[in-house]
Motif scaffolding. Structure first.
Motif, short mmCIF file in Angstrom:
data_model
loop_
_atom_site.label_atom_id
_atom_site.label_comp_id
_atom_site.label_asym_id
_atom_site.label_seq_id
_atom_site.Cartn_x
_atom_site.Cartn_y
_atom_site.Cartn_z
N ALA A 272 14.35 73.47 -24.42
CA ALA A 272 13.55 74.00 -25.53
C ALA A 272 14.18 73.60 -26.84
O ALA A 272 15.41 73.50 -26.96
CB ALA A 272 13.45 75.53 -25.43
N LEU A 273 13.31 73.37 -27.85
CA LEU A 273 13.77 73.02 -29.19
C LEU A 273 12.66 73.29 -30.20
O LEU A 273 11.52 73.55 -29.82
CB LEU A 273 14.23 71.55 -29.25
CG LEU A 273 13.31 70.46 -28.69
CD1 LEU A 273 12.10 70.18 -29.55
CD2 LEU A 273 14.11 69.16 -28.51
N ASP B 164 18.34 73.84 -26.33
CA ASP B 164 18.90 74.58 -25.21
C ASP B 164 18.40 73.97 -23.91
O ASP B 164 17.21 73.64 -23.79
CB ASP B 164 18.50 76.05 -25.29
CG ASP B 164 19.24 76.80 -26.39
OD1 ASP B 164 20.17 76.24 -26.98
OD2 ASP B 164 18.86 77.97 -26.66
N VAL B 165 19.28 73.80 -22.95
CA VAL B 165 18.92 73.26 -21.65
C VAL B 165 19.38 74.21 -20.56
O VAL B 165 20.41 74.88 -20.69
CB VAL B 165 19.54 71.86 -21.43
CG1 VAL B 165 18.98 70.86 -22.42
CG2 VAL B 165 21.07 71.90 -21.52
N PRO C 76 27.58 69.43 -30.35
CA PRO C 76 27.42 70.55 -31.28
C PRO C 76 26.04 71.20 -31.25
O PRO C 76 25.90 72.35 -31.67
CB PRO C 76 27.68 69.91 -32.65
CG PRO C 76 27.34 68.46 -32.47
CD PRO C 76 27.74 68.14 -31.06
N PHE C 77 25.02 70.49 -30.73
CA PHE C 77 23.67 71.03 -30.82
C PHE C 77 22.95 71.14 -29.47
O PHE C 77 21.73 71.29 -29.43
CB PHE C 77 22.82 70.20 -31.78
CG PHE C 77 23.25 70.33 -33.21
CD1 PHE C 77 23.15 71.54 -33.88
CD2 PHE C 77 23.79 69.25 -33.89
CE1 PHE C 77 23.56 71.69 -35.19
CE2 PHE C 77 24.20 69.37 -35.21
CZ PHE C 77 24.09 70.59 -35.86
N VAL C 78 23.69 71.06 -28.38
CA VAL C 78 23.10 71.30 -27.06
C VAL C 78 23.85 72.43 -26.40
O VAL C 78 25.08 72.40 -26.28
CB VAL C 78 23.15 70.04 -26.17
CG1 VAL C 78 22.51 70.33 -24.81
CG2 VAL C 78 22.44 68.87 -26.84
N GLU D 42 23.30 62.41 -28.65
CA GLU D 42 23.92 62.76 -27.37
C GLU D 42 24.05 61.56 -26.43
O GLU D 42 24.81 61.61 -25.46
CB GLU D 42 23.13 63.88 -26.70
CG GLU D 42 23.18 65.21 -27.43
CD GLU D 42 22.28 65.29 -28.66
OE1 GLU D 42 22.43 66.26 -29.44
OE2 GLU D 42 21.43 64.40 -28.84
N ARG D 43 23.29 60.49 -26.72
CA ARG D 43 23.35 59.29 -25.88
C ARG D 43 23.86 58.05 -26.62
O ARG D 43 24.42 57.15 -26.02
CB ARG D 43 21.96 59.00 -25.29
CG ARG D 43 21.53 60.00 -24.25
CD ARG D 43 20.15 59.69 -23.69
NE ARG D 43 20.05 58.42 -23.01
CZ ARG D 43 20.46 58.19 -21.77
NH1 ARG D 43 21.00 59.17 -21.07
NH2 ARG D 43 20.31 57.00 -21.22
#
Length: 341
Positions: free
Chosen positions: A305-306, A288-289, A261-263, A130-131
């Protein structure tokens, strides 16, 4: 087919790597190492893999050359063995904490020992798609962040990047017992852990340094062990800049993670799962944020959470490798989690 080997494959993180790799359409797992279990079947240590592999654990001395080498060995040990392993793969992915921090003094402060390979610090790309997605496309050395650090960075990044946060951030992290590893000490016996909410790092947890390094924020972190096997949840208390309202915070999250795709942004006003909850993420590569805001320019609570073994470790590593080899980013990582679990 991409050839892969896993060093330190007998632990929980190694087992999760094998589970993901064995189900990947473009990867062939060639070697899984364990000095302690050399000669024994992999599915003896990881019974969920029965029927999926006939591999046996081998010592590191039997490593050959692979397209990608995953290191799931312990903190403080990896830095001693990694220099001798770099020639065994085109791409090396480290899941320990030994190459996450660029500053050897910072490493010493948080890990309690001198770094034995300081010349390699700073040569790794941080394994957080993501970064660092663009850098990961050509990276030959990747260091996957810690599980609580990944959650904390993904919770804070949208607001930090937009300049919406002021002052020090307080991070309250909760983690399940698998985060301590398969060979954890007596403090993680069922009789000691069951029913406990153990504040095992009241101040200065090592992931604090990772979150500060990635976000540029002043961070103070507390970590608590809770009665769960998998899962991480972080609560980040922040002071919002003057005039920043809930709508601004929501827009920052949606804009930042719209194409990830995963956040997923989870900040609902009703329902059982209004904010990120690790229970429904077990086995998945999602983070999830979410957030709650106390008026414009007031306090904000940012939540992430993850699954500590997947998006907090093995899944994140696989996502990075997919990017590095030009594969679809979601390959091998499609599992959605369980509900109820």
């Amino acid at each position: 087919m991409i050839t892969a080997a896993v060093v330190g494959a007998a632990g929980y993180l190694g087992g999760e790597l094998l589970r993901i790799l064995l189900g990947h359409p473009a990867v062939r797992v060639v070697r899984a190492t364990s000095e302690r279990l050399a000669g024994r079947r992999v599915d003896g240590a990881h019974p969920n893999l029965r029927g999926h592999t006939g591999l046996t654990f081998r010592p590191m001395s039997e490593l050959d050359h692979y397209d990608v080498l995953f290191l799931a060995s312990r903190h403080r040990e990896t830095m001693r063995v990694l220099p001798g392993l770099l020639g065994h793969a085109d791409v090396v992915v480290d899941l320990s904490g030994d190459f996450r921090l660029a500053d050897p003094e910072l490493y010493h402060r948080h890990y309690g020992v001198e770094h034995t390979a300081p010349g390699l610090l700073g040569t790794f790309t941080t394994g957080l798609p993501e970064r660092y997605r663009d850098r990961l496309r050509t990276a030959d050395r990747i260091s996957v962040p810690g599980c609580m650090a990944t959650a904390g960075v993904l919770a804070l990044a949208p607001l930090a990047e937009a300049g919406l946060v002021e002052g020090e951030v307080a991070v309250d992290a909760r983690t399940g017992s698998s985060g301590s590893g398969a060979s954890a000490g007596p403090e993680n016996l069922h009789a000691e852990r069951s029913g406990a909410f153990r504040v095992f790092a009241p101040l200065g947890h090592r992931h604090e340094a990772e979150i500060a390094q990635e976000t540029g924020l002043a961070v103070r972190m507390t970590a608590t062990g809770v009665e769960a096997v998998r899962g991480v949840q972080v609560l980040c208390r922040v002071r919002l800049a003057e005039g920043v309202a809930e709508s601004t915070v929501r827009a920052a999250y949606r804009d930042r993670y719209r194409d990830e795709p995963f956040v997923r942004v989870v900040a609902e006003r009703r329902g059982l799962y209004r904010l990120p909850e690790p229970k429904i993420l077990a086995g998945s590569n999602f983070c999830d944020v979410g957030f709650a805001v106390d008026g414009p320019g007031g306090e904000g609570l940012l939540v992430a959470a993850l699954d500590n073994l997947v998006k907090g470790g093995a899944g994140n590593a696989m996502q990075c490798v997919n990017i590095r080899f030009g594969l679809p980013e979601t390959d091998g990582l499609e599992f959605a989690g369980l509900h109820p679990s």
